[in-house]
Design an enzyme around this catalytic site. Structure first.
Site, mmCIF file in Angstrom:
data_model
loop_
_atom_site.group_PDB
_atom_site.id
_atom_site.type_symbol
_atom_site.label_atom_id
_atom_site.label_comp_id
_atom_site.label_asym_id
_atom_site.label_seq_id
_atom_site.Cartn_x
_atom_site.Cartn_y
_atom_site.Cartn_z
ATOM 1 C CE LYS A 199 -3.517 2.206 2.394
ATOM 2 N NZ LYS A 199 -4.667 2.302 3.724
ATOM 3 C CD GLU A 205 9.284 -6.040 7.113
ATOM 4 O OE1 GLU A 205 9.130 -4.794 6.518
ATOM 5 O OE2 GLU A 205 8.934 -6.678 8.131
ATOM 6 N N GLY A 258 -4.922 -1.823 4.685
ATOM 7 C CA GLY A 258 -4.179 -3.083 4.278
ATOM 8 C C GLY A 258 -4.790 -4.335 4.450
ATOM 9 N NE ARG A 259 -6.477 -3.834 10.665
ATOM 10 C CZ ARG A 259 -5.799 -2.733 10.714
ATOM 11 N NH1 ARG A 259 -4.813 -2.621 10.182
ATOM 12 N NH2 ARG A 259 -6.455 -1.824 11.431
ATOM 13 C CD GLU A 344 -1.960 -4.318 11.319
ATOM 14 O OE1 GLU A 344 -0.968 -4.716 11.612
ATOM 15 O OE2 GLU A 344 -2.547 -4.519 10.174
ATOM 16 C CG HIS A 375 -6.115 -36.337 16.823
ATOM 17 N ND1 HIS A 375 -6.508 -37.623 17.460
ATOM 18 C CD2 HIS A 375 -7.106 -36.078 15.734
ATOM 19 C CE1 HIS A 375 -7.605 -37.895 16.770
ATOM 20 N NE2 HIS A 375 -7.919 -37.097 15.874
ATOM 21 C CE LYS A 485 5.544 -1.269 9.945
ATOM 22 N NZ LYS A 485 4.746 -0.561 8.984
HETATM 23 O O1 F6P Z 1 3.070 -3.444 9.908
HETATM 24 C C1 F6P Z 1 1.508 -3.300 9.559
HETATM 25 C C2 F6P Z 1 1.279 -2.942 8.215
HETATM 26 O O2 F6P Z 1 1.239 -1.603 8.376
HETATM 27 C C3 F6P Z 1 0.098 -3.740 7.953
HETATM 28 O O3 F6P Z 1 -1.188 -3.020 8.246
HETATM 29 C C4 F6P Z 1 0.055 -3.672 6.423
HETATM 30 O O4 F6P Z 1 -0.993 -4.694 5.796
HETATM 31 C C5 F6P Z 1 1.536 -4.025 6.181
HETATM 32 O O5 F6P Z 1 2.075 -3.468 7.316
HETATM 33 C C6 F6P Z 1 2.040 -3.845 4.921
HETATM 34 O O6 F6P Z 1 2.065 -2.454 4.548
HETATM 35 P P1 F6P Z 1 2.200 -2.322 3.003
HETATM 36 O O7 F6P Z 1 1.189 -2.787 2.314
HETATM 37 O O8 F6P Z 1 2.340 -0.657 3.095
HETATM 38 O O9 F6P Z 1 3.515 -2.859 2.560
#
Ligand code: F6P
Length: 512
Positions: A199, A205, A258-259, A344, A375, A485
C-alpha cells in the site's frame, strides 16, 4: 464511555447466565440463533442460491443478554457509525479518512463504487492480457508483500486453487531470505512475473524482497527484469520512482486499509490464479454479506450478533482468547488471516476519542484445522482451566473426490466437538470428568467456493467492525506496529543507544 453505556455494562455484568443445556430447554432456541446469509449466482438454467448457516445457539446468548447488547449498540451509536462506514465518512478518525473496502465489492457511495469499478476494469485487462500471453508465456507469479498485502492473497489462493491454478502463484512475505529462495526454487525465471504489493511502497521487507526478486531475474538471463514487474499499491508515484512502468501499476485508494485490501488490486494474484469470473464471484459473496450487514438491525444482524457474543465472553466472562477451527484443509490459513484482521484492528487500549476503553478489547485469535487440532489442542478446550469460545467452520459439499467417508467423518467430528464442549460428561473420576457448558459457534457453508470465501471474510470484517463500535474503538488504524519498525530502522542506521540487553544481542550477532 457514556453513563448510559456504563450502566448497560453493569446490567450485563449482573446477568446470571443459565448453562447451555438449560438454554436448550427452549425448543425454539436453534430457530432463534441459527440463521443464513444467502446469495444468488448465475442466470437461467444455471441460476442457484447458496449461502452459509451461522449457528450461534451453542453460545450463552439469551434474550436478556441480547436485549442489553441491543441497547448498548444504541448507546454506542452503532447505526450511525455503520451509516458512516458505508457513507464514506472519515470513520478512521485518527487518520482522517474513510474505510472503503465495501465499495470494492459494490456497496458504498456512488463515487467510491465507481472508482473501484474503474480500477477493477484496469486490473481485469492486465489479468486477461497475461492469460492471453500478451506479456509472453507467464506460468509463475512471485507475489511479494507482507501483512495485509500478503495474507489475503495467500489465503484465497490456498483455498481456491487446490485443483489447478491458471498461473502458479507464490506469496512471499518474510524478509527471511529462505522464503524467497523457496519461491525461486519452484519457478522458472523465464516464465515468472513479480508482483510487488505494498500500500505504501515503503515497507522494508517488501522492497528488499522485490529488489532480490529482480536481481534473480537479471542473474538468470531475463533481459528486462523491470518489464516483468506489476505494482499493486496506493502510492503509484513511489512505484514509478522505484522503476515500474505506469502501464503495469494497479492502484487502489488509500481509504482501503491494508488488512481490508484483498478486494482491491491486492487481489490481483488471486484473479490471475482463479480467473476473472471467479474473482467477481468472490466479490459477489462479500457483497451479499455487506448488504445484510448494512440493511439488518439488532440481533438479526449476524455479524452484530456474533459481536454480542464476543463482547460477552471477553468483557464479562474474562476470556482472553477465541479459537477458530476450520474443518476444511482449504481454510488452513483462515485463523492466520483472522489474527491480523481482528488483532490489528481491535488490539487497542484507547477509544476513537483517545480515552481508555475501560475493559478488555480484542481477544487473542488462534486456531487451526480439524480434525488435526483435535489430536493436539482440544484436550485443553475440553478440560483445561481457560474458558475459550470456539468457532467451527465447515462445508457441506466436500473439497475432494475420494470415498465420501472422508468428508462424512470430517463433518461428524466437527459437529461432535461442538456437542461435546456443550454437554460435557460427568464422572466421579476427576481426570475423566468433562464439565461441559463450553461455548461454540458453527459456520456451515453449502460449499467452499469463491463466493463463500468472500462471504466468510466479509462476515469477519463486519464482526470486527461491530465489536469495535460496541467498544468505541477505531478499528482502521494500527499505530501499534510503528514503534518496533522505528527501532529496527534506528538499529540499522547505527550509532544509537539502546538498553544493555539489546546491545549485548547485537554484539553477539556481530551487528553493533
Ligand atoms: O506493519 C503493519 C502494516 O502496516 C499492515 O497494516 C500492512 O498490511 C502491512 O504493514 C504492509 O504494509 P504495506 O502494504 O504498506 O507494505
Amino acid at each position: 464511555m457514556s453513563d448510559t453505556a456504563a450502566s448497560i455494562w453493569d446490567t450485563l455484568k449482573a446477568h446470571q447466565p443459565q448453562t447451555l443445556l438449560e438454554l436448550f430447554s427452549d425448543d425454539g432456541r436453534v430457530g432463534k440463533l441459527s440463521d443464513r446469509i444467502d446469495w444468488h449466482m448465475g442466470e437461467g438454467d444455471s441460476a442457484m442460491t447458496a449461502g452459509i448457516q451461522f449457528d450461534w445457539s451453542k453460545t450463552h446468548l439469551d434474550d436478556g443478554l441480547m436485549d442489553q447488547f441491543e441497547q448498548l449498540a444504541e448507546a454506542m451509536d452503532f447505526t450511525a457509525k455503520r451509516a458512516a462506514l458505508f457513507g464514506g465518512e472519515a470513520i478512521n478518525n485518527t487518520e482522517g479518512r474513510a474505510a472503503t473496502h465495501t465499495a470494492q465489492r459494490g456497496v458504498g457511495t456512488d463515487a467510491a463504487v465507481e472508482e473501484a469499478a474503474a480500477l477493477h476494469a484496469r486490473m481485469k485487462m492486465l489479468v486477461k492480457a497475461i492469460h492471453d500471453g500478451a506479456l509472453g508465456p507467464i506460468k509463475h507469479l512471485i507475489h511479494v508483500g507482507i501483512g495485509g498485502s500478503a495474507l489475503g492473497p495467500a489465503l484465497a489462493i490456498d483455498a481456491l486453487t487446490r485443483d489447478l491454478a491458471k498461473v502458479d502463484v507464490h506469496v512471499v512475505s518474510n524478509i527471511d531470505g529462505t522464503a524467497l529462495e523457496q519461491a525461486f526454487a519452484a519457478c522458472d525465471p523465464q516464465t515468472t512475473m513479480i508482483a510487488v504489493a505494498s500500500k505504501t511502497f515503503t515497507t522494508i521487507e517488501t522492497m528488499t524482497n522485490a529488489d532480490s526478486a529482480l536481481k534473480w531475474l537479471a542473474d538468470n538471463g531475463v533481459a528486462d527484469p523491470s518489464g516483468r514487474v506489476v505494482a499493486l499499491t496506493a502510492s503509484p508515484e513511489k512505484a514509478v520512482e522505484w522503476g515500474v512502468d505506469e502501464t503495469r501499476i494497479l492502484p487502489f485508494n488509500e481509504t482501503v486499509g491494508g488488512r481490508y485490501s484483498l478486494w482491491s488490486s491486492i487481489g490481483f494474484p488471486v484473479a490471475l490464479a482463479i480467473g476473472w469470473e471467479e474473482f467477481t464471484e468472490f466479490l459477489a459473496g462479500a457483497r451479499a454479506v455487506d448488504q445484510h450487514f448494512r440493511d439488518t438491525d439488532g440481533r438479526a444482524n449476524l455479524p452484530l450478533r456474533a459481536a454480542f457474543a464476543d463482547q460477552y465472553y471477553t468483557r464479562i466472562r474474562g476470556c482472553q482468547t477465541r479459537a477458530v477451527f476450520a474443518y476444511d484443509e482449504r481454510l488452513g490459513l483462515f485463523p492466520d488471516y483472522l489474527q491480523q484482521l481482528e488483532m490489528e484492528s481491535n488490539g487497542k487500549s484507547v477509544t476513537a476519542a483517545g480515552d481508555p476503553v475501560g475493559g478488555a478489547t480484542a481477544p487473542i485469535t488462534w486456531g487451526g484445522v480439524g480434525t488435526d487440532a483435535q489430536h493436539a489442542v482440544f484436550q485443553l478446550l475440553h478440560q483445561g482451566t481457560h474458558l475459550i469460545p470456539v468457532d467451527f467452520i465447515a462445508s457441506i459439499a466436500p473439497g475432494d473426490d475420494l470415498d465420501p467417508a472422508h468428508h462424512r467423518i470430517l463433518l461428524t467430528n466437527c459437529f461432535a466437538q461442538g456437542a461435546a464442549l456443550m454437554a460435557g460428561k460427568a464422572s466421579d473420576d476427576g481426570a475423566r470428568n468433562f464439565e461441559g457448558n463450553r461455548p461454540s459457534a458453527t459456520m456451515l457453508c453449502d460449499d467452499l467456493d469463491a463466493a463463500t470465501l468472500g462471504a466468510l471474510i466479509a462476515f469477519h470484517e463486519h464482526r470486527t467492525f461491530a465489536n469495535a463500535m460496541l467498544m468505541g474503538i477505531n478499528p482502521f488504524d494500527q499505530f501499534g506496529v510503528e514503534l518496533g519498525k522505528q527501532m529496527a530502522n534506528a538499529i540499522e542506521a547505527g550509532g544509537q543507544s539502546f538498553d544493555a540487553s539489546t546491545h549485548a544481542l547485537l554484539a553477539r550477532a556481530d551487528l553493533s
